[in-house]
Scaffold this motif. Structure first.
Motif, PDB file in Angstrom:
ATOM      1  N   ASP A  13       0.831  -1.207   0.000  1.00 59.37           N
ATOM      2  CA  ASP A  13       0.000   0.000   0.000  1.00 59.37           C
ATOM      3  C   ASP A  13       0.865   1.257   0.000  1.00 59.37           C
ATOM      4  O   ASP A  13       0.590   2.217  -0.742  1.00 59.37           O
ATOM      5  CB  ASP A  13      -0.938   0.008   1.213  1.00 59.37           C
ATOM      6  N   ALA A  14       1.913   1.269   0.826  1.00 63.80           N
ATOM      7  CA  ALA A  14       2.797   2.434   0.896  1.00 63.80           C
ATOM      8  C   ALA A  14       3.560   2.623  -0.417  1.00 63.80           C
ATOM      9  O   ALA A  14       3.713   3.748  -0.897  1.00 63.80           O
ATOM     10  CB  ALA A  14       3.771   2.280   2.063  1.00 63.80           C
ATOM     11  N   ALA A  15       4.012   1.527  -1.007  1.00 70.13           N
ATOM     12  CA  ALA A  15       4.734   1.619  -2.277  1.00 70.13           C
ATOM     13  C   ALA A  15       3.808   2.105  -3.389  1.00 70.13           C
ATOM     14  O   ALA A  15       4.210   2.908  -4.235  1.00 70.13           O
ATOM     15  CB  ALA A  15       5.354   0.265  -2.631  1.00 70.13           C
ATOM     16  N   MET A  16       2.569   1.627  -3.388  1.00 67.61           N
ATOM     17  CA  MET A  16       1.596   2.089  -4.389  1.00 67.61           C
ATOM     18  C   MET A  16       1.326   3.580  -4.238  1.00 67.61           C
ATOM     19  O   MET A  16       1.188   4.296  -5.229  1.00 67.61           O
ATOM     20  CB  MET A  16       0.287   1.303  -4.278  1.00 67.61           C
ATOM     21  N   GLN A  17       1.273   4.051  -3.008  1.00 66.30           N
ATOM     22  CA  GLN A  17       1.091   5.484  -2.767  1.00 66.30           C
ATOM     23  C   GLN A  17       2.284   6.260  -3.327  1.00 66.30           C
ATOM     24  O   GLN A  17       2.100   7.313  -3.938  1.00 66.30           O
ATOM     25  CB  GLN A  17       0.930   5.755  -1.265  1.00 66.30           C
ATOM     26  N   GLN A  18       3.474   5.745  -3.160  1.00 61.60           N
ATOM     27  CA  GLN A  18       4.651   6.407  -3.724  1.00 61.60           C
ATOM     28  C   GLN A  18       4.564   6.466  -5.246  1.00 61.60           C
ATOM     29  O   GLN A  18       4.904   7.475  -5.843  1.00 61.60           O
ATOM     30  CB  GLN A  18       5.928   5.680  -3.307  1.00 61.60           C
ATOM     31  N   VAL A  19       4.129   5.369  -5.850  1.00 60.62           N
ATOM     32  CA  VAL A  19       3.986   5.340  -7.309  1.00 60.62           C
ATOM     33  C   VAL A  19       2.966   6.392  -7.749  1.00 60.62           C
ATOM     34  O   VAL A  19       3.199   7.142  -8.704  1.00 60.62           O
ATOM     35  CB  VAL A  19       3.574   3.934  -7.800  1.00 60.62           C
TER      36      VAL A  19
END
Length: 123
Positions: free
Chosen positions: A112-118
């Motif tokens: 979820d955090a990585a997707m937010q970064q993307v």
């Protein structure tokens, strides 16, 4: 929001008195011993020797494809190497292998955090 690299250690080996040299000797004597590989990989991981750790975690995953811990740490290493897609793929394997576990929940948080970064990069 970013993945918290300081808080990504879920496995504890602090009680293991073996140093890297002793683990390397054990590894050379039995290169397919997953417990030795795991301890050595974790030593490298915590020492920020990510390439060495990744190599060993990949070997663990080859020997034991269902080893969710190896996939979790591979995801963390890929993330640190700024390879977000590979990181998310490894974390997704953790969820698939052991849905409902604490490790799977942590892997989902990381995805979820990585997707937010993307999403933020695209904005």
């Amino acid at each position: 929001m970013s993945v918290d690299d300081k808080n990504d250690v879920l496995t504890q080996y602090s009680s293991a008195p073996l140093d890297v040299e002793e683990l390397l000797r054990m590894y050379q004597a039995n290169p397919d011993n997953v417990n030795v590989l795991d301890c050595l990989a974790f030593k490298y991981y915590t020492a920020e020797q990510l390439d060495k750790a990744l190599e060993l975690y990949k070997k663990i995953a080859k020997l034991e494809p269902e080893n969710d811990s190896a996939h979790y740490y591979m995801g963390n290493i890929y993330y640190r190497k700024k390879q977000l897609i590979q990181a998310m793929m490894e974390w997704k394997k953790v969820i698939t292998l052991n849905e409902g576990s604490k490790l799977a929940a942590k892997a989902q948080e990381r995805i979820d955090a990585a997707m937010q970064q993307v999403r933020e990069l695209k904005a």
